[in-house]
Scaffold this active site. Structure first.
Site, short mmCIF file in Angstrom:
data_model
loop_
_atom_site.label_atom_id
_atom_site.label_comp_id
_atom_site.label_asym_id
_atom_site.label_seq_id
_atom_site.Cartn_x
_atom_site.Cartn_y
_atom_site.Cartn_z
NE ARG A 131 -3.43 -2.10 2.91
CZ ARG A 131 -4.67 -2.43 2.14
NH1 ARG A 131 -5.00 -1.40 1.93
NH2 ARG A 131 -5.96 -3.00 2.39
N GLY A 132 0.81 2.22 -0.52
CA GLY A 132 1.28 3.79 -0.62
C GLY A 132 0.11 4.67 0.27
CE LYS A 133 -0.96 11.44 1.88
NZ LYS A 133 -0.71 12.82 1.98
CB ALA B 227 -2.10 3.32 -4.48
CG ASP C 165 6.89 10.85 -3.21
OD1 ASP C 165 8.06 11.28 -1.56
OD2 ASP C 165 5.48 9.92 -2.80
P1 ADP Z 1 1.26 5.32 -3.75
O1 ADP Z 1 0.97 6.78 -4.81
O2 ADP Z 1 0.00 5.64 -2.82
O3 ADP Z 1 2.12 5.93 -2.79
P2 ADP Z 1 3.20 3.37 -5.19
O4 ADP Z 1 2.70 3.45 -6.46
O5 ADP Z 1 4.38 3.91 -4.20
O6 ADP Z 1 1.87 4.43 -4.44
O7 ADP Z 1 2.56 1.84 -4.65
C1 ADP Z 1 2.79 1.96 -3.44
C2 ADP Z 1 3.72 0.17 -3.16
O8 ADP Z 1 3.43 -0.53 -3.51
C3 ADP Z 1 5.42 0.50 -3.23
O9 ADP Z 1 6.18 1.41 -2.53
C4 ADP Z 1 5.36 -0.85 -3.81
O10 ADP Z 1 6.01 -1.32 -2.48
C5 ADP Z 1 4.33 -1.35 -4.30
N1 ADP Z 1 4.64 -1.43 -6.01
C6 ADP Z 1 4.13 -0.38 -6.80
N2 ADP Z 1 4.39 -0.49 -8.12
C7 ADP Z 1 4.53 -1.68 -7.77
C8 ADP Z 1 5.04 -2.67 -9.02
N3 ADP Z 1 5.12 -2.31 -10.14
N4 ADP Z 1 5.84 -3.83 -8.30
C9 ADP Z 1 6.31 -4.36 -6.92
N5 ADP Z 1 5.92 -3.12 -5.89
C10 ADP Z 1 4.60 -2.06 -6.65
MG MG Z 2 4.54 5.35 -2.99
#
Ligand code: ADP
Ligand code: MG
Length: 325
Positions: free
Chosen positions: A39-41, A43, A154
Site C-alpha cells: 500500500r502507498g499513501k 493506492a 517523491d
Molecule cells: P502510492 O502513490 O500510493 O504511494 P505507489 O505507486 O508508490 O503508490 O505504490 C505503493 C507501493 O506498492 C510501492 O511503494 C511498492 O512497494 C508497491 N508497488 C507499486 N508498484 C509496484 C510494482 N510495479 N511492482 C512491485 N511493487 C510495486
Molecule cells: Mg509511493
C-alpha cells in the site's frame, strides 16, 4: 508534440501517446490476489497473473475520489507519464489500464524484488560500489524524466523498486502520483513529498523545479551510504528546521570508509539554492558515478561495507508522508 497542461498536470497529450482504457472487469483477464501486497499513501497494489500468458503483474488500484474530490485527472496524468516513459529501462513499465465507476487499475510490470526501502532495513548500509551502481540507474531514470520536463517529486526508497532478489537486481522508479510537468513561464508551488526527502524550496513555498528531485537524490545517496538521513530530527518540525538550516555534516562514525568522491557527490546536490545543484545529467558525469561505470569494476566486490558501528546504525523513522492540508 502538442502538450496541454494545467498546473503541472499533463491533461492531454495528443499523438503519439494513446493509452487504451479498458472497462471490462480486470478479473476477466487476470487472476487477481485478493489481498494487496503493498500500500502507498493512496493506492493498494495487488499481484495479478494474466490468465492466458501466465505473466505476473502488479495492479495498482487508485480510487477516483479522494476527500470528496474527483481526482481522475491526476490518475490520467500518472498514466500518461508512465506511457511517456515506456522506453526508459529504469522506469516501471505500464502494461494496461482498467477503469470502473469508482477506481482505476494500472497494470504494471511487477518488480519482484520489492522496495529499496526493504534492503535498507535489512542491511543498513550498502557497499559504495553497489550504491553507485544503483544511483546511476536511478539517475538515468530521472534524467529521462527531466529531459521531458517532468519532476518526480517523491524520490525515496519506497518508490524505488528492485527487479529481482539480491545481488543482481536492477532498480526502477515508480509512483508518478505527485509528479509534475515543469514548463517555462509557469510556476508551481505546492507542499508535497516526504519529510526526510523534501527540499528547502518546497518547505519555503518557493517554485518547484527539476532541481527539487536532485535534492532528494542527494538525501538518498546519503542514506544509502550511511544508513542515516542527513536532516532527520526527533519531530517533523525539527527535520524541516534542519533542512532549511543549510547545514550538512558527514559524521565520522557513520561515514567511516566512505570515499571523498561520494561525499563530494552528495555535497553538490544538498545545496539550498536549486540552480546550484548538479543536474541529473551532470550527476551521471560525476567522478563517483563514473568510477563504477566500468563493468569490470562492478563485477568485483559486491560485498557490503562492514562497519564497526553497524549495531548503532538505524535507518531513521520510515518517513511518514505529510498531506497538503
Ligand atoms: P502510492 O502513490 O500510493 O504511494 P505507489 O505507486 O508508490 O503508490 O505504490 C505503493 C507501493 O506498492 C510501492 O511503494 C511498492 O512497494 C508497491 N508497488 C507499486 N508498484 C509496484 C510494482 N510495479 N511492482 C512491485 N511493487 C510495486
Ligand atoms: Mg509511493
Amino acid at each position: 508534440d502538442s502538450v496541454n497542461c494545467q498546473q503541472g498536470f499533463i491533461t492531454e497529450i495528443h499523438c503519439p501517446l494513446t493509452v487504451p482504457i479498458r472497462t471490462q472487469p480486470l478479473t476477466d483477464t487476470y487472476a487477481v490476489d485478493p489481498t494487496p501486497f503493498a500500500r502507498g499513501k493512496f493506492a493498494t497494489v495487488r499481484r495479478c497473473k494474466h490468465k492466458e500468458t501466465g505473466i505476473e503483474y502488479a495492479a495498482k488500484c487508485i480510487r477516483k475520489r479522494r476527500r470528496a474530490a474527483d481526482i481522475r485527472h491526476e490518475i490520467m496524468h500518472e498514466m500518461y507519464v508512465l506511457k511517456l516513459s515506456e522506453n526508459c529501462p529504469h522506469i516501471i513499465h505500464l502494461h494496461e489500464v482498467y477503469e470502473t465507476a469508482t477506481e482505476v487499475n494500472l497494470v504494471l510490470e511487477l518488480a519482484a524484488g520489492g522496495e529499496l526501502q526493504r534492503v535498507l532495513e535489512d542491511q543498513e548500509v550498502i557497499a559504495e560500489m553497489e550504491a553507485a551502481r544503483l544511483m546511476r540507474q536511478i539517475l538515468e531514470g530521472v534524467a529521462f524524466l527531466h529531459h521531458n520536463n517532468i519532476a518526480h517529486l517523491d524520490i525515496k526508497p519506497q518508490n524505488l523498486l528492485l527487479t529481482s532478489a539480491l545481488p543482481q537486481y536492477d532498480v526502477k522508479l515508480c509512483d508518478f502520483g505527485i509528479s509534475r510537468l515543469i514548463l517555462k513561464g509557469s510556476e508551481i508551488r505546492e507542499i508535497l513529498g516526504t519529510p526526510d526527502y523534501v527540499s528547502p524550496e518546497i518547505l519555503q513555498y518557493e517554485p518547484i523545479s527539476l532541481a527539487t528531485d536532485m535534492w532528494s537524490i542527494g538525501v538518498l545517496a546519503y542514506v544509502l551510504l550511511s544508513g542515516h538521513t542527513p536532516f532527520g530530527g526527533e519531530t517533523k518540525q525539527e527535520t524541516f528546521w534542519n533542512i532549511t538550516s543549510g547545514i550538512l555534516e558527514f559524521p565520522e562514525e557513520i561515514f567511516c570508509g566512505v570515499s571523498n568522491d561520494a561525499k563530494d557527490f552528495i555535497q553538490r546536490l544538498l545545496i539550498t539554492e536549486p540552480s546550484e545543484r548538479m543536474t541529473a545529467k551532470e550527476s551521471l558525469c560525476h567522478s563517483w558515478i563514473k568510477k563504477f561505470c566500468d563493468p569490470e569494476n562492478t563485477e568485483k566486490d559486491l560485498s557490503r561495507r562492514s562497519s564497526m558501528d553497524e549495531a548503532n546504525t538505524e535507518v531513521s523513522d520510515v518517513p511518514s508522508e505529510f498531506s497538503k492540508d
